[in-house]
Design an enzyme around this catalytic site. Structure first.
Site, PDB file in Angstrom:
ATOM      1  N   LYS A 123       0.902  -1.186  -0.146  1.00 14.57           N
ATOM      2  CA  LYS A 123      -0.173  -0.122  -0.032  1.00 14.57           C
ATOM      3  C   LYS A 123       1.017   1.146  -0.017  1.00 14.57           C
ATOM      4  O   LYS A 123       1.946   1.271   0.637  1.00 14.57           O
ATOM      5  CB  LYS A 123      -0.879  -0.018   1.294  1.00 14.57           C
ATOM      6  CG  LYS A 123      -1.892  -1.018   1.326  1.00 14.57           C
ATOM      7  CD  LYS A 123      -2.846  -0.948   2.537  1.00 14.57           C
ATOM      8  CE  LYS A 123      -3.720  -1.886   2.753  1.00 14.57           C
ATOM      9  NZ  LYS A 123      -4.486  -1.878   3.788  1.00 14.57           N
ATOM     10  N   GLY A 146      -8.185   2.944  -0.806  1.00 12.76           N
ATOM     11  CA  GLY A 146      -8.043   1.895  -1.945  1.00 12.76           C
ATOM     12  C   GLY A 146      -7.329   2.494  -3.212  1.00 12.76           C
ATOM     13  O   GLY A 146      -6.713   1.452  -4.099  1.00 12.76           O
ATOM     14  N   GLU A 189      -7.025   2.441   8.530  1.00 12.53           N
ATOM     15  CA  GLU A 189      -6.802   3.720   8.407  1.00 12.53           C
ATOM     16  C   GLU A 189      -7.780   4.537   9.496  1.00 12.53           C
ATOM     17  O   GLU A 189      -8.556   3.961  10.028  1.00 12.53           O
ATOM     18  CB  GLU A 189      -7.491   4.220   7.086  1.00 12.53           C
ATOM     19  CG  GLU A 189      -6.512   3.909   6.054  1.00 12.53           C
ATOM     20  CD  GLU A 189      -7.066   4.099   4.405  1.00 12.53           C
ATOM     21  OE1 GLU A 189      -7.805   5.051   4.341  1.00 12.53           O
ATOM     22  OE2 GLU A 189      -6.638   3.487   3.388  1.00 12.53           O
ATOM     23  N   ARG A 213     -12.590  13.294   9.773  1.00  5.49           N
ATOM     24  CA  ARG A 213     -13.817  14.330   9.213  1.00  5.49           C
ATOM     25  C   ARG A 213     -14.973  13.480   9.792  1.00  5.49           C
ATOM     26  O   ARG A 213     -15.146  12.330  10.127  1.00  5.49           O
ATOM     27  CB  ARG A 213     -13.881  14.306   7.583  1.00  5.49           C
ATOM     28  CG  ARG A 213     -13.839  13.041   6.844  1.00  5.49           C
ATOM     29  CD  ARG A 213     -14.136  13.147   5.783  1.00  5.49           C
ATOM     30  NE  ARG A 213     -14.650  11.831   5.167  1.00  5.49           N
ATOM     31  CZ  ARG A 213     -13.574  10.608   4.813  1.00  5.49           C
ATOM     32  NH1 ARG A 213     -12.221  11.054   4.941  1.00  5.49           N
ATOM     33  NH2 ARG A 213     -14.372   9.484   4.331  1.00  5.49           N
TER      34      ARG A 213
HETATM   35  C1  MV4 Z   1      -6.861  -4.467   2.928  1.00  2.00           C
HETATM   36  C2  MV4 Z   1      -7.504  -5.480   2.371  1.00  2.00           C
HETATM   37  C3  MV4 Z   1      -7.070  -6.746   2.655  1.00  2.00           C
HETATM   38  N1  MV4 Z   1      -5.930  -6.965   3.358  1.00  2.00           N
HETATM   39  N2  MV4 Z   1      -5.719  -4.667   3.615  1.00  2.00           N
HETATM   40  C4  MV4 Z   1      -9.340  -0.904   0.629  1.00  2.00           C
HETATM   41  C5  MV4 Z   1      -9.486   0.411   0.758  1.00  2.00           C
HETATM   42  C6  MV4 Z   1      -8.450   0.979   1.792  1.00  2.00           C
HETATM   43  N3  MV4 Z   1      -9.027   1.549   2.924  1.00  2.00           N
HETATM   44  C7  MV4 Z   1      -7.977  -0.387   2.326  1.00  2.00           C
HETATM   45  N4  MV4 Z   1      -8.362  -1.515   1.512  1.00  2.00           N
HETATM   46  C8  MV4 Z   1      -8.146  -2.683   1.717  1.00  2.00           C
HETATM   47  N5  MV4 Z   1      -7.023  -3.057   2.533  1.00  2.00           N
HETATM   48  C9  MV4 Z   1      -5.405  -5.755   3.840  1.00  2.00           C
HETATM   49  N6  MV4 Z   1      -4.204  -5.755   4.594  1.00  2.00           N
HETATM   50  C10 MV4 Z   1      -8.607  -5.173   1.439  1.00  2.00           C
HETATM   51  C11 MV4 Z   1      -8.981  -3.890   1.114  1.00  2.00           C
HETATM   52  C12 MV4 Z   1      -9.923  -3.672   0.375  1.00  2.00           C
HETATM   53  C13 MV4 Z   1     -11.227  -3.267   0.692  1.00  2.00           C
HETATM   54  C14 MV4 Z   1     -11.324  -2.738   2.117  1.00  2.00           C
HETATM   55  C15 MV4 Z   1     -12.541  -2.143   2.464  1.00  2.00           C
HETATM   56  C16 MV4 Z   1     -13.569  -2.167   1.784  1.00  2.00           C
HETATM   57  C17 MV4 Z   1     -13.580  -2.513   0.457  1.00  2.00           C
HETATM   58  C18 MV4 Z   1     -12.504  -3.162  -0.057  1.00  2.00           C
HETATM   59  C19 MV4 Z   1     -12.471  -3.549  -1.397  1.00  2.00           C
HETATM   60  C20 MV4 Z   1     -11.055  -3.967  -1.914  1.00  2.00           C
HETATM   61  C21 MV4 Z   1     -10.069  -4.298  -0.956  1.00  2.00           C
END
Ligand code: MV4
Length: 447
Positions: free
Chosen positions: A158, A165, A287, A291
């Site tokens: 990331k 995302g 995260e 806000r």
């Molecule tokens: C992840 C994950 C799987 N494993 N982190 C996507 C947005 C960002 N806020 C973090 N995200 C993700 N982080 C780990 N370690 C999968 C996602 C993710 C996701 C997270 C929340 C809602 C929808 C999503 C769709 C695809 C991937």
């Protein structure tokens, strides 16, 4: 208390904040672009200032114009809503330098949480459970391989400057790692001007659960429970609910307590959301948003507390109106985001709304900035309203939602209403049985 608040936003959230100001007897100023002269927020405010042409960069994101609008109108505080300048640390700092109160946390707290590596380090230090991974930025492939071997594949890379995302790459085996690392780094550098990346264990089927928190800036912190926002498409939330169908009261109070303590220890001020992935009964911080969020009304529905009132109270130095033990969770709430988009392809559908009729009755709330005859400009996001439904339990909430969706009429443009009419009748949704990938799979099947 403030005399006059300037609302640096548009659409439904500008109306939402206007309503809170009116209830508190505070004068209101709104700013708007030339594309928004006919917008509802301009009509409802006490004063309005046109701050520029349609593109956001030249109007709703133009810090100098907004500060000038404050000076001209004598506003003593700014509510940024969500999006636009709501998580801009420089904006918070500039307002402070002009003796104008930013209704939100300090610039320094915004800055920490905007840097995803720093945010995660801070969360960990405050006792919040985080996703296993690198302790900071990854400098080279050798380090990436060492960390990945330690936490086990699959892993995700990331961007530290990313979030929401953007700039993520998954590696299923060591063979994928080099390409994932290089593409993540170069995409991050191009998109954010910062190529710092970090690595985490990739969770395959989590839910997205976020905890609503508030700090009073003087060492007190509370939580308002969680929202389940797992139903997303391309990182855009579509449907949110409180409570999460996946949690029981004991899990809620445990994770909520951890978050409230962390917020207190951080000396945080105002509204915040701590985002987690939730899998196999465990929470993993990803995260923090500094806000008010689009989906805050589901929390308001089940707690009965006006979160914008609380933001204004805290920013003006009046403290929170509630202690943790005053916050009770009643029933269940669901929010559907009504977008001016094709309900299957999500292609934007701006144009004139020829007829707009909203549902009513017990447990129904519609937050919207549009009206019959309103022409949706093509320059901004496509959210035209939110339907928020409350019931004594999830079953009653779903029955009421189905009825409210039947009553809702938006003619002249395409909207996502038909998608919600499908979802409300789906057995997985009825059972609350979904993860972050459910909606995209459902849409791909074209059921
Ligand atoms: C992840 C994950 C799987 N494993 N982190 C996507 C947005 C960002 N806020 C973090 N995200 C993700 N982080 C780990 N370690 C999968 C996602 C993710 C996701 C997270 C929340 C809602 C929808 C999503 C769709 C695809 C991937």
């Amino acid at each position: 208390m403030f005399q006059k608040i300037l609302i640096a936003n548009r659409g439904e959230i500008a109306l939402r904040v206007l309503r809170a100001c009116k209830e508190l007897g505070i004068q209101t100023v709104v700013v708007h672009s030339t594309a928004d002269s006919d917008a509802m927020h301009v009509r409802l405010a006490d004063e309005s200032v046109c701050i520029g042409p349609p593109p956001s960069r030249e109007s709703y994101l133009n810090i100098h114009q907004i500060v000038a609008a404050c000076e001209i109108t004598g506003a003593d505080a700014v509510h940024p809503g969500y999006g636009f300048l709501s998580e801009n640390a420089k904006f918070a700092d500039i307002l402070a330098a002009h003796n104008i109160t930013f209704i939100g946390p300090s610039g320094d707290h915004i800055r920490i949480m905007g840097d995803k590596i720093e945010a995660k380090r801070t969360a960990k230090r405050l006792g919040i459970p985080v996703v296993p991974g690198s302790d900071g930025a990854i400098s080279d492939e050798k380090e990436a391989k060492r960390v990945a071997a330690e936490i086990g594949y699959p892993v995700i890379i990331k961007a530290s400057a990313g979030g929401g995302g953007r700039g993520m790459k998954v590696a299923h085996t060591e063979a994928d790692l080099e390409v994932a690392l290089q593409t993540a780094k170069s995409e991050a550098g191009a998109a954010f001007g910062d190529d710092a990346v970090y690595i985490e264990k990739y969770l395959e089927k989590p839910r997205h659960i976020e905890v609503q928190v508030f700090g009073d800036g003087a060492g007190r912190g509370v939580h308002f429970g969680e929202r389940d926002c797992s139903l997303q498409r391309r990182h855009q939330k579509v449907w949110e609910e409180a409570n999460s169908p996946a949690l029981n009261a004991e899990e809620r109070s445990r994770i909520g307590g951890i978050c409230a303590t962390a917020i207190a220890d951080l000396g945080y001020s105002g509204a915040g959301t701590i985002e987690f992935l939730y899998e196999n009964g465990e929470f993993y911080f990803i995260e923090m948003n500094t806000r008010l969020q689009v989906e805050h009304p589901v929390t308001e529905a089940i707690t009965g507390i006006d979160l914008v009132h609380e933001q204004i109270r805290v920013a003006s130095g009046g403290g929170l109106s509630v202690r943790q033990e005053d916050i009770k969770f009643n029933g269940h709430a669901i929010e559907c985001r009504i977008n001016a988009e094709d309900p299957r392809t999500f292609t934007p559908s701006p144009g004139t709304i020829t007829h707009f009729h909203t549902p009513g009755g017990l447990g129904i709330r519609v937050d919207s900035g549009v009206y019959s005859g309103y022409k949706i400009p093509p320059y901004y996001d496509s959210l035209i309203g939110k339907l928020i439904v409350h019931g004594r339990n999830r079953v009653e909430c779903m029955m009421r939602l189905r009825r409210a969706l039947d009553e809702f009429v938006v003619d002249g443009i395409k909207t996502t209403l038909p998608l919600f009419r499908d979802l409300v009748g789906n057995p997985d949704i009825a059972n609350g049985d979904y993860d972050i990938h459910w909606l995209e799979k459902y849409l791909a099947k074209g059921e």
